[in-house]
Design a protein around this motif. Structure first.
Motif, PDB file in Angstrom:
ATOM      1  N   THR A   4       0.824  -1.213   0.000  1.00 17.16           N
ATOM      2  CA  THR A   4       0.000   0.000   0.000  1.00 17.16           C
ATOM      3  C   THR A   4       0.856   1.259   0.000  1.00 17.16           C
ATOM      4  O   THR A   4       0.591   2.203  -0.760  1.00 17.16           O
ATOM      5  CB  THR A   4      -0.925  -0.004   1.222  1.00 17.16           C
ATOM      6  OG1 THR A   4      -1.747  -1.173   1.191  1.00 17.16           O
ATOM      7  CG2 THR A   4      -1.812   1.230   1.226  1.00 17.16           C
ATOM      8  N   SER A   5       1.907   1.328   0.826  1.00 19.27           N
ATOM      9  CA  SER A   5       2.727   2.537   0.910  1.00 19.27           C
ATOM     10  C   SER A   5       3.409   2.833  -0.416  1.00 19.27           C
ATOM     11  O   SER A   5       3.409   3.988  -0.887  1.00 19.27           O
ATOM     12  CB  SER A   5       3.761   2.388   2.022  1.00 19.27           C
ATOM     13  OG  SER A   5       4.578   1.250   1.809  1.00 19.27           O
ATOM     14  N   ARG A   7       2.438   1.812  -3.306  1.00 19.32           N
ATOM     15  CA  ARG A   7       1.400   2.122  -4.299  1.00 19.32           C
ATOM     16  C   ARG A   7       0.922   3.567  -4.159  1.00 19.32           C
ATOM     17  O   ARG A   7       0.679   4.264  -5.149  1.00 19.32           O
ATOM     18  CB  ARG A   7       0.238   1.146  -4.116  1.00 19.32           C
ATOM     19  CG  ARG A   7      -0.687   1.054  -5.322  1.00 19.32           C
ATOM     20  CD  ARG A   7      -1.727  -0.012  -5.140  1.00 19.32           C
ATOM     21  NE  ARG A   7      -2.604   0.271  -4.016  1.00 19.32           N
ATOM     22  CZ  ARG A   7      -2.751  -0.505  -2.947  1.00 19.32           C
ATOM     23  NH1 ARG A   7      -2.051  -1.630  -2.853  1.00 19.32           N
ATOM     24  NH2 ARG A   7      -3.584  -0.178  -1.978  1.00 19.32           N
ATOM     25  N   LEU A   8       0.806   4.039  -2.911  1.00 21.25           N
ATOM     26  CA  LEU A   8       0.391   5.425  -2.697  1.00 21.25           C
ATOM     27  C   LEU A   8       1.420   6.406  -3.245  1.00 21.25           C
ATOM     28  O   LEU A   8       1.062   7.439  -3.831  1.00 21.25           O
ATOM     29  CB  LEU A   8       0.176   5.677  -1.199  1.00 21.25           C
ATOM     30  CG  LEU A   8      -1.036   5.002  -0.556  1.00 21.25           C
ATOM     31  CD1 LEU A   8      -1.082   5.312   0.931  1.00 21.25           C
ATOM     32  CD2 LEU A   8      -2.325   5.431  -1.235  1.00 21.25           C
ATOM     33  N   LEU A  11       1.034   6.448  -6.982  1.00 23.85           N
ATOM     34  CA  LEU A  11      -0.167   7.198  -7.359  1.00 23.85           C
ATOM     35  C   LEU A  11       0.071   8.696  -7.240  1.00 23.85           C
ATOM     36  O   LEU A  11      -0.292   9.473  -8.124  1.00 23.85           O
ATOM     37  CB  LEU A  11      -1.333   6.764  -6.470  1.00 23.85           C
ATOM     38  CG  LEU A  11      -2.640   7.549  -6.625  1.00 23.85           C
ATOM     39  CD1 LEU A  11      -3.141   7.479  -8.062  1.00 23.85           C
ATOM     40  CD2 LEU A  11      -3.698   7.038  -5.657  1.00 23.85           C
ATOM     41  N   LEU A  12       0.708   9.132  -6.151  1.00 24.94           N
ATOM     42  CA  LEU A  12       0.983  10.550  -5.963  1.00 24.94           C
ATOM     43  C   LEU A  12       1.920  11.077  -7.041  1.00 24.94           C
ATOM     44  O   LEU A  12       1.750  12.187  -7.555  1.00 24.94           O
ATOM     45  CB  LEU A  12       1.581  10.776  -4.580  1.00 24.94           C
ATOM     46  CG  LEU A  12       1.912  12.222  -4.210  1.00 24.94           C
ATOM     47  CD1 LEU A  12       0.680  13.097  -4.288  1.00 24.94           C
ATOM     48  CD2 LEU A  12       2.533  12.276  -2.814  1.00 24.94           C
ATOM     49  N   THR A  36      -9.651  -0.017  -6.180  1.00 25.15           N
ATOM     50  CA  THR A  36      -8.467   0.214  -5.353  1.00 25.15           C
ATOM     51  C   THR A  36      -7.941   1.637  -5.550  1.00 25.15           C
ATOM     52  O   THR A  36      -7.454   2.261  -4.602  1.00 25.15           O
ATOM     53  CB  THR A  36      -7.366  -0.804  -5.702  1.00 25.15           C
ATOM     54  OG1 THR A  36      -7.882  -2.127  -5.534  1.00 25.15           O
ATOM     55  CG2 THR A  36      -6.151  -0.624  -4.814  1.00 25.15           C
ATOM     56  N   ASP A  40      -7.267   4.304  -2.578  1.00 25.35           N
ATOM     57  CA  ASP A  40      -5.966   4.969  -2.411  1.00 25.35           C
ATOM     58  C   ASP A  40      -6.098   6.481  -2.466  1.00 25.35           C
ATOM     59  O   ASP A  40      -5.388   7.215  -1.766  1.00 25.35           O
ATOM     60  CB  ASP A  40      -4.991   4.480  -3.473  1.00 25.35           C
ATOM     61  CG  ASP A  40      -4.524   3.052  -3.219  1.00 25.35           C
ATOM     62  OD1 ASP A  40      -4.802   2.536  -2.121  1.00 25.35           O
ATOM     63  OD2 ASP A  40      -3.898   2.461  -4.124  1.00 25.35           O
ATOM     64  N   ARG A  43      -7.135   7.608   0.864  1.00 24.58           N
ATOM     65  CA  ARG A  43      -6.016   7.600   1.813  1.00 24.58           C
ATOM     66  C   ARG A  43      -5.143   8.849   1.651  1.00 24.58           C
ATOM     67  O   ARG A  43      -4.699   9.446   2.644  1.00 24.58           O
ATOM     68  CB  ARG A  43      -5.179   6.336   1.621  1.00 24.58           C
ATOM     69  CG  ARG A  43      -5.892   5.042   2.021  1.00 24.58           C
ATOM     70  CD  ARG A  43      -4.912   3.872   1.998  1.00 24.58           C
ATOM     71  NE  ARG A  43      -5.553   2.621   2.377  1.00 24.58           N
ATOM     72  CZ  ARG A  43      -5.972   1.705   1.506  1.00 24.58           C
ATOM     73  NH1 ARG A  43      -5.813   1.907   0.201  1.00 24.58           N
ATOM     74  NH2 ARG A  43      -6.551   0.586   1.928  1.00 24.58           N
ATOM     75  N   LEU A  44      -4.888   9.240   0.386  1.00 23.04           N
ATOM     76  CA  LEU A  44      -4.082  10.445   0.158  1.00 23.04           C
ATOM     77  C   LEU A  44      -4.814  11.695   0.646  1.00 23.04           C
ATOM     78  O   LEU A  44      -4.187  12.632   1.156  1.00 23.04           O
ATOM     79  CB  LEU A  44      -3.752  10.575  -1.337  1.00 23.04           C
ATOM     80  CG  LEU A  44      -2.729   9.574  -1.892  1.00 23.04           C
ATOM     81  CD1 LEU A  44      -2.577   9.759  -3.400  1.00 23.04           C
ATOM     82  CD2 LEU A  44      -1.373   9.722  -1.201  1.00 23.04           C
TER      83      LEU A  44
END
Length: 343
Positions: A4-5, A7-8, A11-12, A36, A40, A43-44
């Motif tokens: 997840t970390s 992937r975030l 994405l950012l 997903t 995400d 989450r951001l």
């Protein structure tokens, strides 16, 4: 599927690379499902990143501007480029040396060790071009005001200290006493930098013509004037227009020198081309080349060609041939003159 970390962060990085991202394209680039992607994004948002969703056939996401600056993400090449840009900020002529040094220290502190080592090994000194006197610094607030007027397309009112007499550094002329003259009124079009100085390209409403104003001599007045519809810079290319004005052309945007000539040199083209900035060099053989060059004057052009230690054949025009003859007489007289006694 990546953690997840990681992937975030990916994405950012994608959201920072372009303005609008369709959700399906983000899912494809990250190798995850659209669901997903939505999780995400949430989450951001919780971390403070202002990500907005837009609707439409290709509905997706956009990293918007927020009231606070969240942590930024740079890849390795961006971080190195940022550090280099901050190191050469001392040559911008805007007086931001101290702020750039503090920003560079901040960037270094948050860099990974591997990047910090790369930056530490890249040590260089930014050397400004030599001048008879130091270039004046421009207040960054003035640059911001000029840039805002250009962006808003609003008539700019300002006090201006002209250059007298006019020089190549500032083609703008004025004969009025700046202390008594009324504010200038101009439609600002472009803010440019040339030779370490900042200039404003604008349509002068009082003189009904294009002008190039030195930014360090401008004191903006508030409020600005009404909005205007921008007109096209002569020639359509602001860089060519500015270059043409500084070279003494008619401002048509061609950027040509007032004097341009052609010669043949007894030198290889490779040996000449590296010493010619905006001239044209054509190879004629292993030890001969054609050179087309421009200058402010015919005498200056002949002197520029004479710096090459080689035989010269003047192709034209006649004015260039006359300039060589003039220099030949001058140099012959200098060689024949006997030096006087030393004081």
């Amino acid at each position: 599927m990546p953690k997840t970390s990681a992937r975030l962060l990916s994405l950012l990085s994608l959201l920072q690379a372009r303005r609008d991202w369709p959700g399906t394209l983000l899912a494809e680039r990250l190798g995850i499902s659209p669901r997903t992607v939505r999780r995400d994004v949430d989450r951001l948002r919780e971390l403070g990143y202002p990500i907005v969703a837009f609707k439409g056939p290709d509905g997706g996401y956009r990293l918007d501007a927020g009231s606070e600056l969240p942590p930024l993400l740079f890849d390795d090449e961006q971080a190195v480029a940022l550090a280099i840009a901050l190191q050469i900020a001392t040559t911008t002529g805007v007086g931001i040396e101290e702020a750039a040094a503090r920003a560079l220290t901040t960037v270094r502190q948050v860099m990974p060790a591997r990047l910090r080592r790369r930056i530490e090994t890249l040590r260089f000194t930014a050397v400004e071009r030599p001048t008879a006197r130091p270039d004046p610094q421009v207040d960054s607030a003035v640059l911001m005001a000029l840039s805002a007027a250009v962006h808003a397309r609003e008539v700019l009112r300002f006090d201006y200290v002209p250059v007298s007499p006019p020089t190549a550094d500032s083609p703008t002329t004025a004969s009025d006493d700046p202390a008594l003259a009324p504010p200038r009124r101009a439609q600002p079009h472009h803010l440019v930098t040339w030779g370490g100085r900042w200039y404003l390209v604008a349509w002068d409403l009082d003189r009904d013509d294009w002008r190039i104003f030195r930014a360090d001599r401008i004191t903006p007045r508030t409020p600005t004037g009404p909005r205007f519809t921008p007109r096209e810079v002569p020639g359509g290319d602001v860089a060519a227009f500015v270059a043409g004005r500084f070279r003494g052309s008619d401002g048509s945007g061609s950027g040509g020198w007032p004097c341009r000539g052609e010669v043949i040199l007894d030198l290889p083209a490779a040996a000449v081309s590296r010493h010619v900035h905006d001239g044209v060099v054509e190879e004629l053989g292993p030890d001969r080349c054609r050179l087309v060059l421009g200058s402010w004057s015919w005498t200056g052009l002949a002197a520029a060609v004479g710096r090459f230690d080689a035989g010269i054949e003047v192709v034209g025009p006649p004015e260039l041939r006359d300039a060589f003859a003039h220099l030949a007489r001058r140099y012959a007289a200098a060689a024949a003159a006997r030096p006087g006694p030393l004081p």
